[in-house]
Design a protein around this motif. Structure first.
Motif, short mmCIF file in Angstrom:
data_model
loop_
_atom_site.label_atom_id
_atom_site.label_comp_id
_atom_site.label_asym_id
_atom_site.label_seq_id
_atom_site.Cartn_x
_atom_site.Cartn_y
_atom_site.Cartn_z
N VAL A 460 0.56 -0.89 -0.14
CA VAL A 460 -0.25 -0.09 0.00
C VAL A 460 0.78 1.25 0.28
O VAL A 460 1.85 0.78 0.75
N GLY A 461 0.78 2.48 -0.38
CA GLY A 461 1.34 3.06 -0.92
C GLY A 461 2.45 3.88 -1.73
O GLY A 461 2.63 4.40 -2.01
N SER A 462 2.16 2.34 -2.55
CA SER A 462 3.24 2.04 -3.86
C SER A 462 2.41 2.82 -5.70
O SER A 462 1.43 3.13 -5.13
N LEU A 463 3.53 3.73 -6.23
CA LEU A 463 2.99 3.70 -7.30
C LEU A 463 2.44 2.49 -7.90
O LEU A 463 3.48 2.06 -8.78
N ALA A 464 1.07 2.95 -8.85
CA ALA A 464 0.92 1.69 -9.34
C ALA A 464 1.36 2.18 -10.77
O ALA A 464 1.98 0.98 -11.29
N GLN A 493 -11.61 2.20 -4.02
CA GLN A 493 -11.58 1.55 -2.83
C GLN A 493 -9.60 1.04 -2.50
O GLN A 493 -9.15 0.74 -1.17
N LEU A 494 -9.00 0.54 -3.90
CA LEU A 494 -7.16 0.18 -3.71
C LEU A 494 -6.76 1.34 -4.18
O LEU A 494 -6.01 1.11 -4.39
N PHE A 495 -7.53 1.90 -5.48
CA PHE A 495 -6.32 3.15 -5.60
C PHE A 495 -6.63 4.69 -5.70
O PHE A 495 -8.01 5.07 -5.67
N ALA A 496 -5.79 5.29 -5.83
CA ALA A 496 -5.70 7.11 -5.45
C ALA A 496 -4.98 7.62 -6.31
O ALA A 496 -4.21 7.40 -7.21
N LEU A 497 -6.08 8.92 -7.08
CA LEU A 497 -5.31 9.43 -8.78
C LEU A 497 -5.23 10.79 -8.10
O LEU A 497 -6.01 11.32 -7.71
N ASP A 498 -3.69 10.92 -8.67
CA ASP A 498 -3.00 12.40 -7.97
C ASP A 498 -3.45 13.25 -8.88
O ASP A 498 -3.75 13.31 -10.29
N THR A 501 -0.63 14.99 -10.71
CA THR A 501 0.82 14.91 -11.52
C THR A 501 0.05 13.13 -12.33
O THR A 501 0.71 13.09 -13.54
N GLY A 502 -1.30 12.75 -11.91
CA GLY A 502 -1.71 11.65 -12.61
C GLY A 502 -0.95 10.71 -12.18
O GLY A 502 -1.46 9.46 -12.64
N ASP A 503 -0.21 10.88 -10.83
CA ASP A 503 0.27 9.85 -10.36
C ASP A 503 -1.47 9.13 -9.76
O ASP A 503 -1.89 9.15 -9.13
N VAL A 504 -1.17 7.12 -9.91
CA VAL A 504 -1.97 6.71 -9.34
C VAL A 504 -1.03 5.90 -8.18
O VAL A 504 -0.49 4.80 -8.47
N LYS A 505 -2.09 5.54 -6.98
CA LYS A 505 -0.98 4.75 -5.71
C LYS A 505 -2.72 3.97 -5.29
O LYS A 505 -3.18 4.30 -5.53
N VAL A 506 -1.21 2.67 -4.98
CA VAL A 506 -2.46 1.59 -4.53
C VAL A 506 -2.63 1.81 -2.46
O VAL A 506 -1.82 2.63 -2.02
N THR A 507 -3.76 2.20 -2.64
CA THR A 507 -4.69 2.60 -1.51
C THR A 507 -5.19 1.73 -0.85
O THR A 507 -5.76 1.16 0.60
N GLY A 508 -5.29 0.06 -0.55
CA GLY A 508 -5.61 -0.89 -0.13
C GLY A 508 -4.70 -1.93 -0.67
O GLY A 508 -3.95 -2.37 -1.75
#
Length: 550
Positions: A460-464, A493-498, A501-508
């Protein structure tokens, strides 16, 4: 002859009572030996009684020869009285009306003296003559008609009718002759001015004065009279033209003769000497041209400029030495030469223009001018064309085609104006126009579809993954905001989009065993409201995270 006779002859001017026993009359100029009279017969003498002949000098003041010349002799055989010399009455009796020679005949035997008078008659052997054959008279042309001028008298040594009788004048209508009576019947000729003189019409008058005697045939003598007419300042200068007009190009070199004014004066000398000067001239013209006082040449002393002054009007006067004058107008027209290039002035312009400005948008208001005239001042612009026919509107720089800032963000324009002269002259000016952005470009994702594979044990928190879009616009129009536009709840619930920047990180926690595949849509929206969407396929990859179960 039995005896000898003596004859004395005397020249006298008048008859005396004691003389005149015999009187004869003969014309002058008889040849020697010419018969005068028969003395023997007229005295009643016998031929032998004539002894001798002698000349008697009575002491008269009018005897020219004082008795030494013997004018007569007696022919011994005939008793005739004959001429011993040729007798010239004018030589013997100058200025004497009656010319008489006296002689004495002495008869020796009778002791008597006989007196003889011989009148010498005048013949017309002399023509009237003038002391000067040519005479010059000088008269002012202002001499009043009726004026008289004494002329030299003619002389004729003959007497009576054979002497001078009349004068006659021939020549022209300006003169006549008057003859005044002088002492002792003398005639005194006078030249009379009958008509006013005009030196300019005739500077000389040739006349002939003729003197005539009364002989038959008459004799005449002439004198030539030349009347020189002296000038009076009775003529003003006169210009050869009523007005002088000249056209000169403005590029005529300094020092050139623009025009020559000419006045003539019919008088002579100083009265006919003409000098030129400006009677009226403007300050500007006096700085441009100079007038030669002697020749009348108007010379350019400073460069002409059609644009500064196209016309000069001068008054030139001609004055003679007697202060008489004439004046004339001189007009100098300056013609245009194409010596000025057109000028383009930017009166107002847009420093920047939006790329979505419509065609026909006015970019700059221009002023095009050329100080020349005619074709030299007719200007054609290479950007927008010519002014309207009425010439009331100056050219404008307008947008002809749509702009695209993304292709060219600024334009450097060179505006050129060309006149119609020969040779052609041109002028230029530069305009820089910056094209401002319009939001005419939506965001564009770098991929048409994003396909992502993630291990299920990705922390979790990694840049997907990252989505990236670009926008051809600039500024806020190019600032892109990212968001999920279509995403399942489980994936949210699993991904969040900045959004920045367009970065998608793992949130779950990801779990291959629960969900192997996710599909979502990401929207990119720029600051101007344009947007784009892209599909994202997320595949979860299995890892060995589960032990076998019995």
């Amino acid at each position: 002859l039995g005896g000898r006779a003596v004859l004395w002859c005397v020249l006298v001017a008048a008859w005396e009572a004691a003389w005149g026993q015999l009187r004869y009359s003969v014309p002058e100029e008889l040849p020697k030996g010419s018969f005068v009279g028969d003395v023997a017969k007229d005295l009643g003498l016998e031929l032998p009684a004539l002894r001798y002949l002698s000349i008697l000098d009575r002491g008269r003041t009018h005897i020219l020869d004082r008795g030494r010349t013997q004018y007569f002799s007696v022919h011994g055989k005939t008793g005739h009285l004959v001429t011993a010399e040729r007798i010239d009455r004018e030589q013997l009796c100058e200025s004497v009306q009656q010319c008489v020679l006296r002689c004495e005949v002495i008869v020796e035997g009778e002791m008597k003296i006989y007196k003889i008078e011989v009148e010498i008659r005048d013949i017309n052997d002399n023509a009237p003559g003038f002391r000067e054959a040519e005479k010059e008279l000088r008269m002012s042309e202002m001499t009043a008609p009726g004026s008289r001028f004494p002329l030299a008298e003619a002389d004729d040594p003959d007497s009576g009718l054979n002497s001078l009788q009349s004068y006659e004048l021939s020549g022209d209508e300006h003169f006549s002759l008057a003859v005044q009576a002088g002492p002792a019947g003398a005639q005194r000729p006078e030249l009379v001015l009958a008509k006013a003189l005009d030196r300019e019409a005739s500077a000389f008058h040739e006349l002939v004065l003729r003197a005539s005697d009364g002989g038959d045939p008459a004799r005449t003598g002439t004198a030539r009279i030349r009347v020189v007419v002296l000038d009076a300042n009775d003529n003003a200068p006169v210009f050869s033209q009523a007005e002088y007009t000249v056209r000169v190009p403005e590029d005529v070199p300094v020092g050139s003769a623009l025009v020559t004014v000419t006045a003539t004066d019919a008088d002579e000398g100083m009265n006919g000497h003409v000098k030129y000067s400006f009677q009226k001239v403007s300050l500007k013209a006096s700085q441009i041209v100079q007038l030669d006082a002697e020749t009348g040449v108007i010379i350019l002393v400073r460069s002409l400029d059609f644009e500064e002054a196209a016309l000069y009007e001068l008054q030139v006067q001609a004055e003679d030495g007697g202060s008489l004058l004439d004046a004339v107008k001189v007009t100098i027209t300056v013609t245009d030469v194409n010596d000025n290039a057109p000028e383009i002035l930017v009166r107002s312009s847009l420093s920047e223009i939006s790329e979505d400005a419509p065609s026909g948008t006015v970019v700059a208001l221009l002023r095009v001018q050329d100080h020349d005239s005619g074709a030299n001042g007719e200007v054609r612009c290479s950007i927008v064309g010519s002014p309207p026919p009425d010439g009331t509107k100056q050219p404008e720089l307008v947008l002809e085609k749509s702009l695209d800032r993304e292709k060219q963000s600024n334009h450097h324009l060179i505006l050129t104006a060309v006149d119609g002269g020969d040779p052609v002259r041109s002028g230029t000016t530069r305009i820089q126009i910056n094209v401002t952005d319009a939001n005419d470009n939506p965001p564009v994702f770098t991929k048409e579809i994003y396909k992502v594979q993630l291990l299920e044990n990705l922390p979790v928190g990694s840049l997907a993954f990252q989505v990236t879009a670009t926008d051809g616009d600039e500024g806020t129009n190019a600032e892109i905001t990212y968001s999920f536009s279509d995403i399942a709840k489980s994936a949210r619930q699993l991904f969040a989009l900045d959004s920045r920047t367009g970065d998608v990180k793992v949130t779950g926690p990801l779990d291959y065993e629960e969900e192997k595949y996710y599909e979502t849509t990401v929207e990119g929206r720029d600051g101007g409201g344009l947007s784009a969407r892209v599909k994202v396929h997320i595949e979860i990859l299995d890892v060995n995270d589960n032990a076998p179960a019995l």
